[in-house]
Design an enzyme around this catalytic site. Sequence first.
Site, PDB file in Angstrom:
ATOM      1  CG  ASN A   1      -6.899   2.262   4.446  1.00 61.27           C
ATOM      2  OD1 ASN A   1      -5.708   2.517   4.599  1.00 61.27           O
ATOM      3  ND2 ASN A   1      -7.376   1.035   4.495  1.00 61.27           N
TER       4      ASN A   1
ATOM      5  CD  GLU B   1      -8.572  -0.225   8.200  1.00 64.29           C
ATOM      6  OE1 GLU B   1      -8.053  -0.855   7.270  1.00 64.29           O
ATOM      7  OE2 GLU B   1      -9.340   0.758   8.031  1.00 64.29           O
TER       8      GLU B   1
ATOM      9  CG  ASP C   1      11.265  -3.443   8.530  1.00 64.94           C
ATOM     10  OD1 ASP C   1      10.283  -3.629   9.267  1.00 64.94           O
ATOM     11  OD2 ASP C   1      11.220  -2.748   7.507  1.00 64.94           O
TER      12      ASP C   1
END
Length: 614
Positions: A168, A232, A282
């Site tokens: 992953n 991915e 963020d």
Amino acid sequence: MPFKDIQAFMKVLESKGQLKRITAEVDSDLEITEITDRISKEVGPALLFENVKGSKYPVLINAMGSYERMSLALGVDKLEEVEEDIANLINMQNYIKTPKLIKSIPSLTRLLAVLPWRLPIKGACQEVIEHDPDLSTIPVLKCWPDDGGKFITLPLVMTKDPDTGVQNTGMYRMQIYDKNTTGMHWHWHKDGREIYDKYRKLGGKMPVSVAIGCDPAITFSAIAPLPKMIDEMMFAGYLRKWPVKMVKSITNDIYVPADAEFVLEGYVDVNEPLRLEGPFGDHTGYYSLADMYPVFHVTCITHKKNAVYPTTIVGRPPMEDCYMSKATERAFLPLLKMIYPEIVDYSLPFEGVFHNCVIVSIKKRFPGHGKKVMNSLWGMGQMMYAKMIIVVDETINPHDIKAVTKQVFESIDMKKDLVFSEGPLDALDHASANDHYGYRLGIDATKKFKAEGNNIRWNCQVKSSLELDKYLESHEKIASFNYPINGAMQGALIVSINKSESNDAKKLIKELWNHEDMKYNKFLIVVDKDVDANDISTVAWKVFNNIDAKRDLLIEEVNFDNEDCFGHRLGIDATKKFKEEGHNREWPDDIVMSEDIKKKVTKRWSEYGFEKNI
């Protein structure tokens, strides 16, 4: 042809006048952030800082910070081509009849590029191998003044499921603790956290490799909300039209992109206590609060001989990540339409910071169709984070914010057309009463069938009132106000308030509605005093970030005798909440650069090679 690596992408950017080299010495603590933030807000070029204090490696930033560069990164002229490409691939009608199947052969042949190539030799990313790693040699940025430290912001964190052996890749920020340990920001809903939890049951050390600086299509694939069965690197291969070359890490069995600039190899000890990570400025425009996360131990660093360190900063939009969000939006529309054919298009506006606002247009066929769609979307992967979903008819372009706003303001009835959905929220949502959980808002702005009741149209004429203006200007609590009498937001009063006590905003809403000249007002939005009520983009950003749908909306019935004005009006409290208002969590600060850094950058602006000071 795909870009071999990020440096090949840089060369193309420079040839197109889309990359600016900065030779003046700069500091990775805050200075690079302030320069980049100013440039990104002006949709300026990618920046290559060639002389970073204390490091021999250049810093590349804002590489995908425009529609043009994001499209170039994915090998297309415009992002809509990615949408069309994937739509053609998954359209089963292309494979039923022979003529269409023959036309589709190039697309099917391209699927051969999906599977990554695992090379039996070392890659360019392993030209230099450091078994005594020191993260301080890499020019990792401290992005914002109140950040807990320096953060790697574009890491491709690669792990292997212990049950299936499937790799992953995800993008999780990494706070530098010391020369060979970092935080690993796996929160509840992420695939990396699920794999970590599996290793916790097994005990021992979980192998991890982190690639930094890949072909931009590979980097983009790491943030794509892919179904778990799609690797991915396979997705990256499809986007690149060429397989991703992978090589085995030096110290573990995880394969990494062969042409990455840096690779960090190591492990997470699942028996080790969690460590405080954050705060971090963020992408919401707020600091995400410090919390406890696993620790990543770096045992080996490999890199190219002449490596470049790519990074990004996030904060109040627009920034580089906004264009990555738009690429995600276009790439995954065909998949949404395949599952829900009634969907025509959707938009993730910048002010919604990925997950706080989704606008979707549909071909409405039956009563309740709009509500059916919003509930369906909340059940899909990362769409569960969508704090607000607005559904409009196919005649409304979801990318035309004025048209959407006009439709919402004119057509919805606040009692019938608002849906309050209780469920999971993103870890970054700060407005809900509880971590990771709260209320989401659905707005059904479609035309209504008879069974849904008549469309409510607010027919009252909004007129300019000198008396109302004087009242608002002299009000001790109101810092600024905006009461458009024309256009999409006609009659939607916005006020910024000097809030000093709990429920000040709600009290003001009720007070204003009692004013004679406000009796026809349909929408009243209250924000904090630091927001200019005339800055609609910032107001929208505050609304999407700062409300809990159940707590912060006030709905009042309106029915004036002998007047063509009826329905319900809505007050929105988008201010910072106090504990007395039912918000027991810490409310994070807005991300703001320190004044000394602003002054420093302003003073040095011409040294960086920029002509116009911004």
